[in-house]
Scaffold this motif. Sequence first.
Motif, PDB file in Angstrom:
ATOM      1  N   ILE A  28       1.037  -5.346   4.747  1.00  0.00           N
ATOM      2  CA  ILE A  28       0.178  -5.914   3.708  1.00  0.00           C
ATOM      3  C   ILE A  28       0.215  -5.067   2.435  1.00  0.00           C
ATOM      4  CG2 ILE A  28      -2.252  -6.301   3.070  1.00  0.00           C
ATOM      5  CD1 ILE A  28      -2.668  -7.440   5.862  1.00  0.00           C
ATOM      6  N   GLY A  29       0.337  -3.763   2.581  1.00  0.00           N
ATOM      7  CA  GLY A  29       0.341  -2.889   1.416  1.00  0.00           C
ATOM      8  C   GLY A  29       1.709  -2.445   0.941  1.00  0.00           C
ATOM      9  N   HIS A  30       2.785  -2.780   1.707  1.00  0.00           N
ATOM     10  CA  HIS A  30       4.091  -2.212   1.376  1.00  0.00           C
ATOM     11  C   HIS A  30       5.282  -3.168   1.369  1.00  0.00           C
ATOM     12  CE1 HIS A  30       1.633   1.193   2.780  1.00  0.00           C
ATOM     13  NE2 HIS A  30       2.282   1.858   1.849  1.00  0.00           N
ATOM     14  N   VAL A  31       5.159  -4.331   1.955  1.00  0.00           N
ATOM     15  CA  VAL A  31       6.310  -5.221   2.094  1.00  0.00           C
ATOM     16  C   VAL A  31       5.979  -6.585   1.503  1.00  0.00           C
ATOM     17  CG1 VAL A  31       7.852  -6.381   3.722  1.00  0.00           C
ATOM     18  CG2 VAL A  31       7.065  -4.058   4.212  1.00  0.00           C
ATOM     19  N   GLY A  32       6.806  -7.031   0.589  1.00  0.00           N
ATOM     20  CA  GLY A  32       6.613  -8.353   0.020  1.00  0.00           C
ATOM     21  C   GLY A  32       7.505  -8.567  -1.179  1.00  0.00           C
ATOM     22  N   THR A  33       7.654  -9.790  -1.561  1.00  0.00           N
ATOM     23  CA  THR A  33       8.432 -10.085  -2.763  1.00  0.00           C
ATOM     24  C   THR A  33       7.585  -9.847  -4.008  1.00  0.00           C
ATOM     25  OG1 THR A  33       7.841 -12.427  -2.603  1.00  0.00           O
ATOM     26  CG2 THR A  33       9.928 -11.753  -1.612  1.00  0.00           C
ATOM     27  N   CYS A  35       3.819  -7.674  -4.972  1.00  0.00           N
ATOM     28  CA  CYS A  35       2.666  -6.892  -4.532  1.00  0.00           C
ATOM     29  C   CYS A  35       1.624  -6.925  -5.642  1.00  0.00           C
ATOM     30  CB  CYS A  35       3.073  -5.458  -4.205  1.00  0.00           C
ATOM     31  SG  CYS A  35       4.094  -5.330  -2.719  1.00  0.00           S
ATOM     32  N   VAL A  36       0.461  -7.464  -5.318  1.00  0.00           N
ATOM     33  CA  VAL A  36      -0.634  -7.597  -6.272  1.00  0.00           C
ATOM     34  C   VAL A  36      -1.279  -6.218  -6.448  1.00  0.00           C
ATOM     35  CG1 VAL A  36      -2.852  -8.731  -6.691  1.00  0.00           C
ATOM     36  CG2 VAL A  36      -1.027  -9.960  -5.493  1.00  0.00           C
ATOM     37  N   PRO A  37      -1.493  -5.763  -7.686  1.00  0.00           N
ATOM     38  CA  PRO A  37      -2.170  -4.476  -7.886  1.00  0.00           C
ATOM     39  C   PRO A  37      -3.533  -4.472  -7.188  1.00  0.00           C
ATOM     40  CG  PRO A  37      -1.293  -5.293  -9.971  1.00  0.00           C
ATOM     41  CD  PRO A  37      -1.133  -6.395  -8.965  1.00  0.00           C
ATOM     42  N   HIS A  38      -3.769  -3.439  -6.387  1.00  0.00           N
ATOM     43  CA  HIS A  38      -5.002  -3.290  -5.608  1.00  0.00           C
ATOM     44  C   HIS A  38      -5.227  -4.488  -4.681  1.00  0.00           C
ATOM     45  CE1 HIS A  38      -5.818   0.081  -8.172  1.00  0.00           C
ATOM     46  NE2 HIS A  38      -5.759  -0.701  -9.240  1.00  0.00           N
ATOM     47  N   GLY A  39      -4.150  -5.127  -4.275  1.00  0.00           N
ATOM     48  CA  GLY A  39      -4.242  -6.286  -3.390  1.00  0.00           C
ATOM     49  C   GLY A  39      -3.067  -6.296  -2.433  1.00  0.00           C
ATOM     50  N   PRO A  40      -2.872  -7.391  -1.756  1.00  0.00           N
ATOM     51  CA  PRO A  40      -1.817  -7.446  -0.741  1.00  0.00           C
ATOM     52  C   PRO A  40      -0.433  -7.689  -1.341  1.00  0.00           C
ATOM     53  CG  PRO A  40      -2.916  -9.553  -0.853  1.00  0.00           C
ATOM     54  CD  PRO A  40      -3.649  -8.630  -1.801  1.00  0.00           C
ATOM     55  N   CYS A  41       0.572  -7.318  -0.558  1.00  0.00           N
ATOM     56  CA  CYS A  41       1.945  -7.712  -0.858  1.00  0.00           C
ATOM     57  C   CYS A  41       2.147  -9.084  -0.229  1.00  0.00           C
ATOM     58  CB  CYS A  41       2.938  -6.705  -0.294  1.00  0.00           C
ATOM     59  SG  CYS A  41       2.880  -5.116  -1.138  1.00  0.00           S
ATOM     60  N   LEU A  42       2.795  -9.959  -0.963  1.00  0.00           N
ATOM     61  CA  LEU A  42       2.940 -11.353  -0.539  1.00  0.00           C
ATOM     62  C   LEU A  42       4.392 -11.697  -0.261  1.00  0.00           C
ATOM     63  CD1 LEU A  42       0.669 -12.844  -3.350  1.00  0.00           C
ATOM     64  CD2 LEU A  42      -0.014 -12.310  -1.005  1.00  0.00           C
ATOM     65  N   VAL A  43       4.588 -12.636   0.654  1.00  0.00           N
ATOM     66  CA  VAL A  43       5.911 -13.185   0.954  1.00  0.00           C
ATOM     67  C   VAL A  43       5.832 -14.701   0.856  1.00  0.00           C
ATOM     68  CG1 VAL A  43       6.646 -11.277   2.449  1.00  0.00           C
ATOM     69  CG2 VAL A  43       5.457 -13.225   3.448  1.00  0.00           C
ATOM     70  N   PRO A  99      -7.249  -1.259   5.990  1.00  0.00           N
ATOM     71  CA  PRO A  99      -7.815  -0.640   4.798  1.00  0.00           C
ATOM     72  C   PRO A  99      -9.344  -0.691   4.891  1.00  0.00           C
ATOM     73  CG  PRO A  99      -6.121  -2.238   4.211  1.00  0.00           C
ATOM     74  CD  PRO A  99      -6.365  -2.379   5.679  1.00  0.00           C
ATOM     75  N   PRO A 100     -10.042   0.312   4.342  1.00  0.00           N
ATOM     76  CA  PRO A 100     -11.507   0.383   4.510  1.00  0.00           C
ATOM     77  C   PRO A 100     -12.250  -0.906   4.173  1.00  0.00           C
ATOM     78  CG  PRO A 100     -10.684   2.355   3.449  1.00  0.00           C
ATOM     79  CD  PRO A 100      -9.505   1.421   3.572  1.00  0.00           C
ATOM     80  N   GLN A 101     -11.830  -1.601   3.135  1.00  0.00           N
ATOM     81  CA  GLN A 101     -12.545  -2.803   2.728  1.00  0.00           C
ATOM     82  C   GLN A 101     -12.288  -3.990   3.668  1.00  0.00           C
ATOM     83  OE1 GLN A 101      -9.983  -1.356   1.208  1.00  0.00           O
ATOM     84  NE2 GLN A 101      -8.639  -2.841   0.226  1.00  0.00           N
ATOM     85  N   LEU A 102     -11.326  -3.841   4.596  1.00  0.00           N
ATOM     86  CA  LEU A 102     -10.978  -4.953   5.488  1.00  0.00           C
ATOM     87  C   LEU A 102     -11.239  -4.662   6.961  1.00  0.00           C
ATOM     88  CD1 LEU A 102      -7.600  -6.047   3.860  1.00  0.00           C
ATOM     89  CD2 LEU A 102      -9.884  -6.963   3.451  1.00  0.00           C
TER      90      LEU A 102
END
Length: 193
Positions: A28-33, A35-43, A99-102
């Motif tokens: 969620i924080g490292h792999v994706g096409t 990556c939203v700042p302060h958010g998830p990486c998306l595919v 992540p702490p918020q999740l």
Amino acid sequence: MTSFRKRGEALAYFLAFIACIPAANWMIGHVGTVCVPHGPCLVPVAPWGPGGHPLMAPSGVLMIGLALVLRDMVQRRLGRTVALVAIVAGAALSGAVAPPQLIVASASAFLLSELADFAVYTPLQSRGLVLAVLASSVVGLVVDSVLFLWLAFGSLEFLTGQILGKLWMVLLALPVVHWIRKREIAQQTVIME
């Protein structure tokens, strides 16, 4: 199949199931096409989506879809009690690596979706492995998606992408599940002869 080999497969299913949890949180924080700042990486999970853009989902959905299938295989090889222990351990691990918020959303969604998967898989497993895995995984992935999104964000805005991403992993795993079942049947036939 030898007892040693069966135990080895069972342990592999169990360890792979447990590994899906930190893998999902890491992805969620490292792999994706994207990556939203302060958010998830998306595919992308489908070529069609809002505004003519691909439908996107947090990358961790891929591992959660796989976890649902692996949980069924853990139960098949190690039984209901170990499957329930694996679910509780997985929920604790999910809360520990989220992540702490999740933390609450991750652990709660994992626990309840896996219990839903368990509740559907258990009565269906005698009717056919592939059917049981498919039906239980679909129920589990819907429960996981709804609970996680609602608890984490108070919104179901990304529900379609969450469900579709998890469903792709379930569908990709079904041929392997079918192959495992065919191998079991062939080995039972050899033993009976």
